[in-house]
Write an enzyme that holds these catalytic residues in place. Structure first.
Site, mmCIF file in Angstrom:
data_model
loop_
_atom_site.group_PDB
_atom_site.id
_atom_site.type_symbol
_atom_site.label_atom_id
_atom_site.label_comp_id
_atom_site.label_asym_id
_atom_site.label_seq_id
_atom_site.Cartn_x
_atom_site.Cartn_y
_atom_site.Cartn_z
ATOM 1 N N LYS A 108 -64.834 39.167 95.840
ATOM 2 C CA LYS A 108 -64.230 38.344 94.795
ATOM 3 C C LYS A 108 -64.083 39.173 93.516
ATOM 4 O O LYS A 108 -64.629 40.270 93.405
ATOM 5 C CB LYS A 108 -65.088 37.102 94.531
ATOM 6 C CG LYS A 108 -66.520 37.378 94.094
ATOM 7 C CD LYS A 108 -67.296 36.088 93.989
ATOM 8 C CE LYS A 108 -68.737 36.359 93.549
ATOM 9 N NZ LYS A 108 -69.530 35.126 93.430
ATOM 10 N N ARG B 167 -75.703 23.975 90.580
ATOM 11 C CA ARG B 167 -74.478 24.581 90.075
ATOM 12 C C ARG B 167 -73.297 24.231 90.954
ATOM 13 O O ARG B 167 -72.235 23.851 90.491
ATOM 14 C CB ARG B 167 -74.653 26.108 90.010
ATOM 15 C CG ARG B 167 -73.455 26.864 89.485
ATOM 16 C CD ARG B 167 -73.632 28.362 89.649
ATOM 17 N NE ARG B 167 -73.592 28.779 91.047
ATOM 18 C CZ ARG B 167 -73.665 30.049 91.443
ATOM 19 N NH1 ARG B 167 -73.809 31.011 90.543
ATOM 20 N NH2 ARG B 167 -73.614 30.363 92.726
ATOM 21 N N TYR C 73 -63.774 51.773 61.339
ATOM 22 C CA TYR C 73 -63.707 50.679 60.387
ATOM 23 C C TYR C 73 -65.049 50.486 59.700
ATOM 24 O O TYR C 73 -66.094 50.372 60.356
ATOM 25 C CB TYR C 73 -63.309 49.386 61.101
ATOM 26 C CG TYR C 73 -61.884 49.368 61.603
ATOM 27 C CD1 TYR C 73 -60.819 49.406 60.716
ATOM 28 C CD2 TYR C 73 -61.608 49.322 62.970
ATOM 29 C CE1 TYR C 73 -59.507 49.383 61.179
ATOM 30 C CE2 TYR C 73 -60.306 49.301 63.439
ATOM 31 C CZ TYR C 73 -59.257 49.331 62.531
ATOM 32 O OH TYR C 73 -57.962 49.318 62.987
ATOM 33 N N MET D 244 -59.940 48.734 69.955
ATOM 34 C CA MET D 244 -59.202 48.155 71.076
ATOM 35 C C MET D 244 -58.719 49.225 72.041
ATOM 36 O O MET D 244 -58.797 49.059 73.267
ATOM 37 C CB MET D 244 -58.009 47.340 70.571
ATOM 38 C CG MET D 244 -57.195 46.694 71.684
ATOM 39 S SD MET D 244 -55.770 45.777 71.086
ATOM 40 C CE MET D 244 -56.579 44.366 70.329
#
Length: 372
Positions: free
Chosen positions: A37, A132, A260, A308
């Site tokens: 998965k 669950r 930054y 990013m």
């Protein structure tokens, strides 16, 4: 002629997957389901499935029928089980694709008995302590009898009984006692209702590695395929290699602010290099100050926050030439591992490996040094 790709590359190391399955096979005599998965834990469902089957797995496991159907279209013929159904129970596709489905609620059981046309294979999914998913204990009696009646009417076949162990990661077999007792009660109830099973499966990676009582006829290996043992009891083989070329390098003085807000500071006069990947590719944005990558055999500390699309690393007196390969995740001694990144990012190894972004170029390797 297309130029070779030179950006960030994620390599699935299939010998690592095969070695991990060999380790599991040495510890149990049950059949092994390779759970692929989340696109094979981020490393490519087809790559991971093929390596696992080559190593002796006889089942595949997926999240839903759509994932399982993709594997069928790719040519995989072994039994495939889908058990979470986030988009709903797709009985028709399951029958058409010869995919087993897990039934974890009375609602899903009713859908199966109303829509099954005789080819459907189901596994009764029990809640054995997770609270669950899976049939709660108060529904077991009705579920068993409805399932047995539907099987007699040839609406579907009941081939499996399954559950999950909530405390197996503790690597202490006694932590599984309650789940095993619950599973045993359910099995006896099912037999009394007239059901028999081809396979019972309760153990995932941790229980498989630490508690033979949980093996039954089938075990499910997911995280263990890609080198993660949640129990911390067994050293498994890495199955991923993430590399990225240096984009550019510049000279800096000692104490230069980086990124930054000047969140990083160079430790010495020398050089820093920029790598062209970042948190959009699954690298944690906030890291321990000691986080590093490897460039030309050197551990190069990451400076400041991950951006990013960029990471800045300190290379000291050595200036890395643009295009020099940086190893972000690697299988060899000294190279950062998935577990290192989980520690540096205060998260789990599962989240690191499954979070590696789709922008990464993906390949598979049959040898450490050769990609195909």
């Amino acid at each position: 002629m297309t130029a070779p790709y030179t950006g960030p590359t994620l390599t699935t190391i299939t010998p690592g997957i095969e070695a991990n399955i060999a380790r599991v096979r040495s510890l149990c005599h049950a059949e092994i389901m390779a759970v692929v998965k989340a696109d094979g834990y981020g490393l490519g469902a087809e790559h991971v499935a093929r390596a696992a089957l080559n190593a002796g797995c006889t089942w595949l496991g997926t999240t839903d029928v759509a994932e399982a159907s993709q594997l069928r279209r790719a040519g995989f013929s072994v039994p495939i089980l889908a058990w979470l159904h986030p988009a709903g129970l797709d009985v028709e596709t399951a029958e058409a694709s010869d995919v087993d489905i897990a039934i974890g609620s009375l609602e899903h059981l009713i859908q199966a008995l109303r829509r099954g046309r005789g080819k459907l294979r189901i596994h009764l999914h029990l809640d054995t302590g997770m609270t669950r998913g899976g049939l709660p204990a108060y529904d077991w009696h009705d579920a068993m009898h409805w399932a047995a009646a539907s099987e007699k009417e040839k609406i579907f076949r009941v081939v499996g009984l399954m559950g999950h162990l909530p405390n197996a990661d503790a690597a202490e077999p006694s932590a599984n006692d309650a789940g095993l007792r619950s599973f045993d009660v359910a099995h006896k109830m099912a037999r009394k209702a007239g059901l028999t099973f081809e396979v019972r499966h309760l153990a995932s990676t941790s229980a498989t590695l630490t508690d033979p009582r949980t093996h039954f006829e089938l075990v499910r290996i997911g995280a263990g395929l890609v080198g993660i043992d949640p129990s911390g009891s067994t050293e498994l083989n890495p199955a991923a290699r993430l590399t990225c070329p240096v984009v550019h390098t510049r000279a800096v003085s000692e104490g230069s602010p980086v990124g930054y807000g000047g969140s990083g500071t160079t430790r010495e006069a020398g050089f820093v290099s920029v790598l062209g990947l970042g948190y959009a590719d699954g690298i944690p944005q906030l890291l321990d100050p000691e986080a590093y990558v490897m460039i030309d055999g050197r551990a190069c500390r990451i400076l400041g926050r991950v951006n990013m699309d960029q990471i800045v690393v300190e290379t000291g007196e050595w200036a890395a030439a643009p295009g020099t390969e940086a190893i972000i995740i690697g299988p060899d001694p000294g190279e950062p591992t998935v577990q290192h990144w989980a520690q540096w990012g205060n998260t789990s190894a599962h989240r690191i490996i499954t979070g590696l972004g789709q922008r990464l170029h993906r390949v598979a390797s049959t040898k450490q040094e050769e990609t195909i």
